[in-house]
Motif scaffolding. Structure first.
Motif, short mmCIF file in Angstrom:
data_model
loop_
_atom_site.label_atom_id
_atom_site.label_comp_id
_atom_site.label_asym_id
_atom_site.label_seq_id
_atom_site.Cartn_x
_atom_site.Cartn_y
_atom_site.Cartn_z
N PRO A 89 -88.23 18.19 15.45
CA PRO A 89 -87.19 16.94 15.80
C PRO A 89 -86.48 16.81 14.29
N SER A 90 -85.85 15.50 14.31
CA SER A 90 -85.18 15.19 12.96
C SER A 90 -86.37 14.81 11.94
N ALA A 91 -85.98 15.11 10.68
CA ALA A 91 -87.04 15.03 9.67
C ALA A 91 -87.13 13.59 9.06
N ASN A 92 -87.36 12.54 10.15
CA ASN A 92 -87.44 11.24 9.45
C ASN A 92 -88.43 10.39 10.36
N ARG A 93 -88.81 9.32 9.99
CA ARG A 93 -89.91 8.52 10.70
C ARG A 93 -89.10 8.04 11.83
N SER A 94 -89.99 8.08 12.76
CA SER A 94 -89.46 7.70 14.25
C SER A 94 -88.49 6.56 14.14
N GLY A 95 -87.45 6.63 14.86
CA GLY A 95 -86.58 5.34 14.97
C GLY A 95 -85.76 5.04 13.75
N ARG A 96 -85.88 5.79 12.56
CA ARG A 96 -85.13 5.35 11.23
C ARG A 96 -83.76 6.45 11.72
N PRO A 97 -82.53 6.07 10.86
CA PRO A 97 -81.29 7.10 10.93
C PRO A 97 -81.75 8.53 10.60
N SER A 98 -81.13 9.52 11.21
CA SER A 98 -81.66 10.93 11.01
C SER A 98 -81.37 11.21 9.65
N PRO A 99 -81.93 12.11 8.81
CA PRO A 99 -81.84 12.50 7.56
C PRO A 99 -80.53 13.55 7.33
N THR A 100 -79.43 13.31 6.69
CA THR A 100 -78.53 14.20 6.29
C THR A 100 -78.34 14.92 5.05
N THR A 101 -79.62 14.53 4.09
CA THR A 101 -79.64 15.09 3.10
C THR A 101 -81.31 15.43 2.80
N ALA A 102 -81.68 16.04 1.86
CA ALA A 102 -83.18 16.25 1.60
C ALA A 102 -83.70 14.75 0.82
N GLU A 103 -82.85 14.24 0.23
CA GLU A 103 -83.25 12.90 -0.39
C GLU A 103 -83.84 11.83 0.77
N HIS A 104 -82.96 11.98 2.08
CA HIS A 104 -83.38 11.22 2.59
C HIS A 104 -84.81 11.62 3.54
N VAL A 105 -85.01 12.85 3.68
CA VAL A 105 -86.10 13.07 4.12
C VAL A 105 -87.37 12.56 3.04
N ARG A 106 -87.06 12.93 1.65
CA ARG A 106 -88.00 12.48 0.74
C ARG A 106 -88.60 11.11 0.91
N GLU A 107 -87.53 10.31 1.37
CA GLU A 107 -87.64 8.79 1.28
C GLU A 107 -88.64 8.43 2.45
N ASP A 108 -88.48 9.18 3.59
CA ASP A 108 -89.39 8.84 4.95
C ASP A 108 -90.56 9.78 4.75
N LEU A 109 -90.89 10.87 4.28
CA LEU A 109 -91.70 11.73 4.89
C LEU A 109 -92.65 12.30 3.68
N PHE A 110 -92.28 11.89 2.25
CA PHE A 110 -92.88 12.59 1.19
C PHE A 110 -94.18 12.19 1.27
N GLY A 111 -95.17 13.18 1.01
CA GLY A 111 -96.44 12.72 1.03
C GLY A 111 -97.35 12.99 2.43
N ALA A 112 -96.45 13.23 3.64
CA ALA A 112 -96.60 13.34 4.92
C ALA A 112 -96.67 14.84 5.68
N ILE A 113 -95.87 15.78 4.81
CA ILE A 113 -95.31 16.89 5.12
C ILE A 113 -95.79 18.02 4.09
N ASP A 114 -95.91 19.16 4.24
CA ASP A 114 -96.06 20.26 3.12
C ASP A 114 -94.89 20.57 2.45
N MET A 115 -93.83 20.57 3.19
CA MET A 115 -92.73 21.13 2.13
C MET A 115 -91.17 20.33 2.70
N ILE A 116 -90.42 20.16 1.64
CA ILE A 116 -88.82 20.00 1.99
C ILE A 116 -88.08 21.02 1.40
#
Length: 462
Positions: A146-173
């Motif tokens: 799925p998209s790499a964001n917390r559910s319900g949040r705007p989908s990420p279009t940069t790696a920084e968006h992913v970091r904001e939502d999922l850093f510490g919850a996944i293995d790698m960006i």
């Protein structure tokens, strides 16, 4: 969990190869990797490993009955995952793969229910982003993503968006730079007699019809259009207030964390133009076309304006709710609210001229914005270069932010910047957001689909 940050830069082949090798190893071991695609960043795990799929749901906070899209790197893999592959599927794969098109087919038993949300069908896509393709090939696994964001949040279009939502919850960006398209793939259900679009995207109905003939729209998409056209479910301008917005969002199923509404930022607004910061593509990423993703199967099957029955809207019975009809979503995100910023987003449209941003629309946006600013609430307007000057009178007003999405006639630019704009609103601490509407031709239909869902179906007609 320590999240590893790696870069995929085609201009640095050795570093890129090392990043892909590490991502592939993590996937093989059942871990989760956020990776770039042409549409949005995806959160990938082994599609044939039920525990990996469950880890995806947990990391996102995503309901486990919301199916995941399986990403492949070889068209031949479709026959390994699907029970039957109709000629229409072959024709569409030849025309649009690799690219931003997801097809839904009857699944084989090898695909676990945990990946398909318990459905007998599977959603399959072949992305064209080089990082995604290399990662899938190197790993040797099919990648559910799925998209790499917390559910319900705007989908990420940069790696920084992913970091904001999922850093510490996944293995790698895996950072491949800004994506190219900016909204998720088109999803087409091929299990019926006539192909049906469940979620609009870069591949339009006209493009599909040119290949396979008649293509239907899911009824929920037509309902969504009715709202924007000022039909049932729309709020009239004469009764709209800034306080109505929060009620509407709550009844539509959105939730806001009050701690995230950071209030005044002390800024007096500099016009925010995100068209440079989240641009369509960058040389590192070599973006081409697509990555289908999370979220929204196309709009939501809902009972617009119904009340008084189980599952009908909550506090505002005259407003639409997400779950009134849909019992089990057939594609990602059909039942749940998506793309939402922390603040309350409303779309302003002209009932008589819904395809245009008229003077009545800009006047209403100005009225509502002034009302919010009088309460010292951080307030943003999403607009385009052609209409931005209509709000110049507010430029020096404290708490006001004008965010440019691009040019009104350039749907690709608007699509590429939409999610970044919504996240910019969060960064600015905006509690109230007003957006102009966009034409529903070609990519505009996908843009409005995402906007209406981000707004919790809050449409104000003038």
């Amino acid at each position: 969990m320590d999240t590893i940050l790696c870069t995929y830069d085609q201009n640095q082949p050795d570093e890129a190869a090392a990043s892909i090798d590490l991502a592939a190893k993590i996937l093989q071991q059942g871990g989760l990797v956020a990776f770039p695609t042409e549409t949005v960043y995806g959160l990938g795990g082994d599609a044939l490993d039920p525990s990996a799929s469950m880890r995806i749901y947990a990391a996102k906070g995503r309901p486990s009955d919301n199916p995941l899209i399986v990403h492949i790197a070889d068209k031949a893999d479709v026959w390994k995952l699907a029970e039957e592959v109709p000629e229409t599927a072959v024709m569409l794969m030849e025309a649009f793969w690799p690219g931003p098109l997801t097809i839904i087919l009857r699944k084989k038993p090898v695909v676990p229910d945990a990946t398909t949300g318990g459905l007998s069908t599977v959603a399959i896509r072949m992305p064209s982003h080089p990082a995604a393709m290399e990662m899938i090939r190197r790993s040797g696994v099919y990648v559910a993503a799925p998209s790499a964001n917390r559910s319900g949040r705007p989908s990420p279009t940069t790696a920084e968006h992913v970091r904001e939502d999922l850093f510490g919850a996944i293995d790698m960006i895996l950072d491949g730079g800004p994506v190219g398209i900016g909204i998720e793939s088109t999803i087409v259900d091929l299990t019926g007699e006539v192909p049906m679009i469940l979620r609009p995207g870069y591949i339009t109905r006209e493009m599909l019809s040119a290949i396979v003939g008649p293509v239907e729209l899911d009824p929920s998409l037509e309902q969504l259009d009715a709202e924007v056209l000022g039909g049932a479910g729309a709020v009239t301008a004469s009764t709209a207030t800034t306080t109505d917005s929060a009620k509407t969002q709550e009844s539509a199923g959105q939730t806001d964390d009050p701690a995230d509404l950071s209030g005044s930022t002390g800024q007096t607004d500099d016009q925010t133009d995100i068209s440079d910061s989240t641009g369509p593509t960058d040389g590192r990423a070599g973006i081409a076309r697509a990555n289908g993703q999370t979220d929204d199967r196309a709009g939501i099957a809902r009972a617009i304006g119904q009340s008084g029955s189980a599952g009908s809207p909550g506090k505002n019975s005259d407003l639409p709710a997400e779950d009134t009809v849909m019992q089990h979503p057939k594609a990602p995100g059909m039942r749940y609210t998506h793309y939402a910023p922390h603040g309350t987003l409303s779309i302003i449209t002209d009932r008589e001229h819904p395809e245009q941003v008229t003077q009545a629309v800009t006047a209403e946006i100005l009225r509502l914005t002034k009302e919010a600013l009088a309460e010292e609430r951080e307030t943003a307007i999403l607009t385009t270069g052609e209409h931005a000057s209509a709000y110049d009178s507010l430029t020096e007003v404290p708490h006001f932010h004008k965010i440019l999405l691009g040019d009104v006639d350039d749907g690709q630019t608007v699509a590429a910047h939409l999610y970044g704009a919504l996240r910019t609103c969060d960064t600015l601490g905006c509690e109230v957001i007003y957006s102009e509407s966009f034409r529903r031709d070609a990519l505009g239909s996908a843009i409005m689909n995402r906007l209406v869902k981000a707004a919790g179906h809050r449409v104000i007609s003038v």
